[in-house]
Design a protein around this motif. Structure first.
Motif, PDB file in Angstrom:
ATOM      1  N   VAL A 396      70.263  43.919 -24.905  1.00 58.91           N
ATOM      2  CA  VAL A 396      69.647  45.031 -25.648  1.00 58.91           C
ATOM      3  C   VAL A 396      68.134  45.049 -25.391  1.00 58.91           C
ATOM      4  O   VAL A 396      67.493  44.006 -25.311  1.00 58.91           O
ATOM      5  N   HIS A 397      67.571  46.255 -25.268  1.00 56.67           N
ATOM      6  CA  HIS A 397      66.130  46.415 -25.087  1.00 56.67           C
ATOM      7  C   HIS A 397      65.562  47.203 -26.268  1.00 56.67           C
ATOM      8  O   HIS A 397      66.001  48.317 -26.549  1.00 56.67           O
ATOM      9  N   TYR A 398      64.623  46.622 -26.954  1.00 58.81           N
ATOM     10  CA  TYR A 398      63.933  47.307 -28.043  1.00 58.81           C
ATOM     11  C   TYR A 398      62.565  47.815 -27.599  1.00 58.81           C
ATOM     12  O   TYR A 398      62.156  48.920 -27.934  1.00 58.81           O
ATOM     13  N   TYR A 399      61.871  46.998 -26.852  1.00 58.12           N
ATOM     14  CA  TYR A 399      60.516  47.368 -26.437  1.00 58.12           C
ATOM     15  C   TYR A 399      60.545  48.044 -25.082  1.00 58.12           C
ATOM     16  O   TYR A 399      61.145  47.560 -24.136  1.00 58.12           O
ATOM     17  N   GLU A 400      59.892  49.212 -25.013  1.00 61.67           N
ATOM     18  CA  GLU A 400      59.725  49.925 -23.755  1.00 61.67           C
ATOM     19  C   GLU A 400      58.229  50.028 -23.474  1.00 61.67           C
ATOM     20  O   GLU A 400      57.457  50.456 -24.336  1.00 61.67           O
ATOM     21  N   TYR A 401      57.821  49.644 -22.281  1.00 61.41           N
ATOM     22  CA  TYR A 401      56.398  49.704 -21.935  1.00 61.41           C
ATOM     23  C   TYR A 401      55.890  51.145 -22.012  1.00 61.41           C
ATOM     24  O   TYR A 401      56.541  52.065 -21.492  1.00 61.41           O
ATOM     25  N   GLY A 402      54.748  51.324 -22.639  1.00 62.56           N
ATOM     26  CA  GLY A 402      54.129  52.637 -22.677  1.00 62.56           C
ATOM     27  C   GLY A 402      53.561  53.023 -21.324  1.00 62.56           C
ATOM     28  O   GLY A 402      53.432  52.185 -20.423  1.00 62.56           O
ATOM     29  N   ASP A 403      53.192  54.319 -21.202  1.00 61.25           N
ATOM     30  CA  ASP A 403      52.717  54.803 -19.906  1.00 61.25           C
ATOM     31  C   ASP A 403      51.195  54.703 -19.756  1.00 61.25           C
ATOM     32  O   ASP A 403      50.597  55.371 -18.927  1.00 61.25           O
ATOM     33  N   ASN A 404      50.559  53.859 -20.560  1.00 64.94           N
ATOM     34  CA  ASN A 404      49.118  53.659 -20.466  1.00 64.94           C
ATOM     35  C   ASN A 404      48.801  52.501 -19.519  1.00 64.94           C
ATOM     36  O   ASN A 404      49.678  51.717 -19.138  1.00 64.94           O
ATOM     37  N   LYS A 405      47.535  52.403 -19.125  1.00 65.48           N
ATOM     38  CA  LYS A 405      47.121  51.420 -18.118  1.00 65.48           C
ATOM     39  C   LYS A 405      47.404  49.987 -18.549  1.00 65.48           C
ATOM     40  O   LYS A 405      47.889  49.172 -17.758  1.00 65.48           O
ATOM     41  N   THR A 406      47.127  49.657 -19.806  1.00 64.21           N
ATOM     42  CA  THR A 406      47.297  48.278 -20.270  1.00 64.21           C
ATOM     43  C   THR A 406      48.752  47.841 -20.218  1.00 64.21           C
ATOM     44  O   THR A 406      49.089  46.767 -19.691  1.00 64.21           O
ATOM     45  N   GLU A 407      49.645  48.668 -20.740  1.00 58.99           N
ATOM     46  CA  GLU A 407      51.058  48.290 -20.771  1.00 58.99           C
ATOM     47  C   GLU A 407      51.684  48.345 -19.386  1.00 58.99           C
ATOM     48  O   GLU A 407      52.580  47.546 -19.066  1.00 58.99           O
ATOM     49  N   GLN A 408      51.233  49.279 -18.572  1.00 62.08           N
ATOM     50  CA  GLN A 408      51.777  49.339 -17.214  1.00 62.08           C
ATOM     51  C   GLN A 408      51.340  48.131 -16.384  1.00 62.08           C
ATOM     52  O   GLN A 408      52.090  47.643 -15.542  1.00 62.08           O
ATOM     53  N   ALA A 409      50.127  47.633 -16.670  1.00 61.21           N
ATOM     54  CA  ALA A 409      49.681  46.417 -15.979  1.00 61.21           C
ATOM     55  C   ALA A 409      50.545  45.232 -16.387  1.00 61.21           C
ATOM     56  O   ALA A 409      50.923  44.392 -15.545  1.00 61.21           O
ATOM     57  N   ALA A 410      50.869  45.143 -17.683  1.00 56.53           N
ATOM     58  CA  ALA A 410      51.738  44.061 -18.152  1.00 56.53           C
ATOM     59  C   ALA A 410      53.127  44.196 -17.545  1.00 56.53           C
ATOM     60  O   ALA A 410      53.756  43.197 -17.152  1.00 56.53           O
ATOM     61  N   LYS A 411      53.626  45.423 -17.460  1.00 55.55           N
ATOM     62  CA  LYS A 411      54.949  45.651 -16.872  1.00 55.55           C
ATOM     63  C   LYS A 411      54.970  45.214 -15.410  1.00 55.55           C
ATOM     64  O   LYS A 411      55.924  44.556 -14.957  1.00 55.55           O
ATOM     65  N   HIS A 412      53.932  45.590 -14.676  1.00 54.53           N
ATOM     66  CA  HIS A 412      53.856  45.196 -13.256  1.00 54.53           C
ATOM     67  C   HIS A 412      53.844  43.678 -13.111  1.00 54.53           C
ATOM     68  O   HIS A 412      54.520  43.120 -12.239  1.00 54.53           O
ATOM     69  N   TYR A 413      53.089  43.010 -13.991  1.00 51.88           N
ATOM     70  CA  TYR A 413      52.988  41.549 -13.954  1.00 51.88           C
ATOM     71  C   TYR A 413      54.369  40.921 -14.139  1.00 51.88           C
ATOM     72  O   TYR A 413      54.776  40.037 -13.373  1.00 51.88           O
ATOM     73  N   TRP A 414      55.100  41.376 -15.154  1.00 52.02           N
ATOM     74  CA  TRP A 414      56.388  40.752 -15.450  1.00 52.02           C
ATOM     75  C   TRP A 414      57.477  41.198 -14.482  1.00 52.02           C
ATOM     76  O   TRP A 414      58.429  40.458 -14.229  1.00 52.02           O
ATOM     77  N   ASP A 415      57.357  42.397 -13.947  1.00 54.51           N
ATOM     78  CA  ASP A 415      58.340  42.827 -12.921  1.00 54.51           C
ATOM     79  C   ASP A 415      58.254  41.912 -11.697  1.00 54.51           C
ATOM     80  O   ASP A 415      59.269  41.590 -11.082  1.00 54.51           O
ATOM     81  N   GLU A 416      57.042  41.501 -11.344  1.00 48.77           N
ATOM     82  CA  GLU A 416      56.893  40.606 -10.202  1.00 48.77           C
ATOM     83  C   GLU A 416      57.504  39.243 -10.468  1.00 48.77           C
ATOM     84  O   GLU A 416      58.075  38.612  -9.589  1.00 48.77           O
ATOM     85  N   ILE A 417      57.377  38.759 -11.723  1.00 46.90           N
ATOM     86  CA  ILE A 417      57.892  37.445 -12.065  1.00 46.90           C
ATOM     87  C   ILE A 417      59.405  37.463 -12.308  1.00 46.90           C
ATOM     88  O   ILE A 417      60.162  36.648 -11.769  1.00 46.90           O
ATOM     89  N   LYS A 418      59.834  38.429 -13.123  1.00 47.40           N
ATOM     90  CA  LYS A 418      61.239  38.442 -13.539  1.00 47.40           C
ATOM     91  C   LYS A 418      62.157  39.178 -12.571  1.00 47.40           C
ATOM     92  O   LYS A 418      63.371  38.930 -12.544  1.00 47.40           O
ATOM     93  N   GLY A 419      61.570  40.099 -11.814  1.00 48.35           N
ATOM     94  CA  GLY A 419      62.412  40.925 -10.952  1.00 48.35           C
ATOM     95  C   GLY A 419      63.053  42.032 -11.766  1.00 48.35           C
ATOM     96  O   GLY A 419      62.854  42.140 -12.986  1.00 48.35           O
TER      97      GLY A 419
END
Length: 422
Positions: A396-419
């Motif tokens: 289940v996913h509760y948190y969805e990254y927002g489309d702002n620069k800060t959250e998208q940077a966090a998403k990019h960081y974790w996408d690289e680590i977690k795949g």
């Protein structure tokens, strides 16, 4: 004793009533009810001085019912019983029309005493209140009534009434009476949508006018002294306070710093620091959230500073916080995420905490088992694949990254680590 000017010039017909065009314009429901002489139980809801009593008086003149007036701030249950005792007698052959002002001050028992007679039609009720009737009026009484909401009257609509009052005072003044050009407009603006307050201000100004060169002159300075804070409606704990709090919050969310400062100024003028501080603190997480995570600590610092300074200096850190929140990037991912998670918990979607996450001391003595918890800091980049949600909520996913620069940077960081995530 001379009648108050506001009572003297009270409108006698619906066309003379100032404002409330949404209720009284030709074709409006209330206008049709009154013109047709239909007897209906009504609740008039709105600010003081907007025509509720005036319209009730006009209705009373168009009915054959005996009119009784009560103010719930001073009336008792016995007063209600005395009025009801007239039903069916020679004192009220056509029934009773009861105008009950400030009905919110009647308790449930007092309101219930009216129900039987409203039901059989021997009593017609017109109640008025400045508070939301759905919070303060007994449900069974509301179900037998129609609620009409009155609005604060605009300065453009109040000004003709002010000019009429000034003309009456001018005609009966012992000395020539005149006023500076913008006096009528200023009175109409300063009354805060309360026509009665505007007429009272005219009367007070005329009584206090000083003779000058053989005439009386009303000045803008005099208007300012008489008006004081009257243009602002504020009642701590009442609808006006909650409306202003809602408007402040929505202005912050809507990224309008000018509106945010306006509603903040209303609270400052009323001397209320607590309400805007709560709204500012809430907005930092609810509306800005992860788009600018530092906002919550900055706003908290501004609020703490304001509470230490007190008014009037508190205006500065609070204004800083309001402008920061109104101009910051927005994200409601925090609100949406916790909302979805809490909804699952309320619905009973929980399940056991995975064994790997349980307290290491949870097992009974002699029954210890290998927990199997993987310590993320022992792995590259401080992350390891591991189940954290209960089995019933796996994936289940509760948190969805927002489309702002800060959250998208966090998403990019974790996408690289977690795949890619399922």
């Amino acid at each position: 004793m001379q009648r108050p000017l506001a009572d003297e010039i009270r409108p006698k017909t619906l066309d003379e009533v100032v404002g409330q065009r949404h209720l009284l314009s030709p074709g409006a429901v209330l206008r049709r009810l009154i013109d047709s002489g239909t007897e209906a139980n009504m609740v008039f809801y709105g600010p003081s001085g907007t025509g509720k009593t005036t319209i009730a008086n006009i209705i009373a003149r168009q009915t054959n019912k005996t009119l009784h007036r009560l103010n719930a701030t001073t009336a008792s249950l016995q007063d209600v019983k005395d009025i009801i005792a007239d039903v069916g007698t020679l004192l009220a052959p056509g029934g009773i029309l009861l105008y009950l002002d400030e009905i919110q001050y009647f308790n449930k028992k007092q309101q219930q005493s009216l129900l039987e007679f409203m039901e059989n039609g021997s009593l017609t009720l017109i109640a008025s209140t400045t508070e939301n009737p759905y919070f303060y009026v007994y449900g069974a009484l509301l179900s037998r009534s129609t609620v009409f909401e009155f609005k604060a009257v605009s300065p453009e609509e109040v000004e003709p009434a002010v000019l009429r009052a000034l003309k009456i005072e001018q005609d009966r003044s012992p000395l020539p009476l005149d006023w500076e050009q913008d006096v009528p407009r200023q009175i109409a603006t300063a009354c805060g949508g309360d026509v009665r307050k505007a007429i009272n201000a005219v009367e007070l100004l005329c009584r206090a006018a000083m003779p000058r060169d053989g005439k009386l002159m009303l000045t803008l300075d005099d208007v300012e002294q008489v008006a004081q804070r009257s243009a602002m409606r504020y009642d701590r704990g009442g609808d006006a306070m909650y409306d202003a709090a809602s408007a402040l919050m929505k202005s912050l969310r809507g990224s309008d710093p000018d509106a945010a400062l306006h509603y903040l100024a209303r609270f400052l003028e009323a001397g209320d620091l607590i309400t805007p501080c709560r709204r500012l603190l809430c907005s930092a997480s609810e509306d800005v959230g992860m788009a600018y995570p530092q906002a919550v600590s900055i706003v908290k610092a501004c609020v703490d500073t304001a509470m230490q300074l007190g008014l009037p200096e508190a205006q500065l850190p609070l204004a800083q916080a309001a402008i920061l929140l109104a101009t910051a990037p927005k994200s409601n991912s925090v609100t949406a995420g916790i909302g979805r998670a809490w909804a699952d918990v309320r619905a009973g979607r929980t399940g056991d905490v995975p064994r790997e996450l349980q307290n290491v001391h949870a097992d009974s003595a002699g029954m210890e088992r290998e927990q199997g918890y993987l310590y993320p800091h022992d792995f590259p980049r401080h992350w390891v694949q591991q189940q954290y949600l209960p089995d019933a909520l796996k994936g289940v996913h509760y948190y969805e990254y927002g489309d702002n620069k800060t959250e998208q940077a966090a998403k990019h960081y974790w996408d690289e680590i977690k795949g890619p995530q399922p």
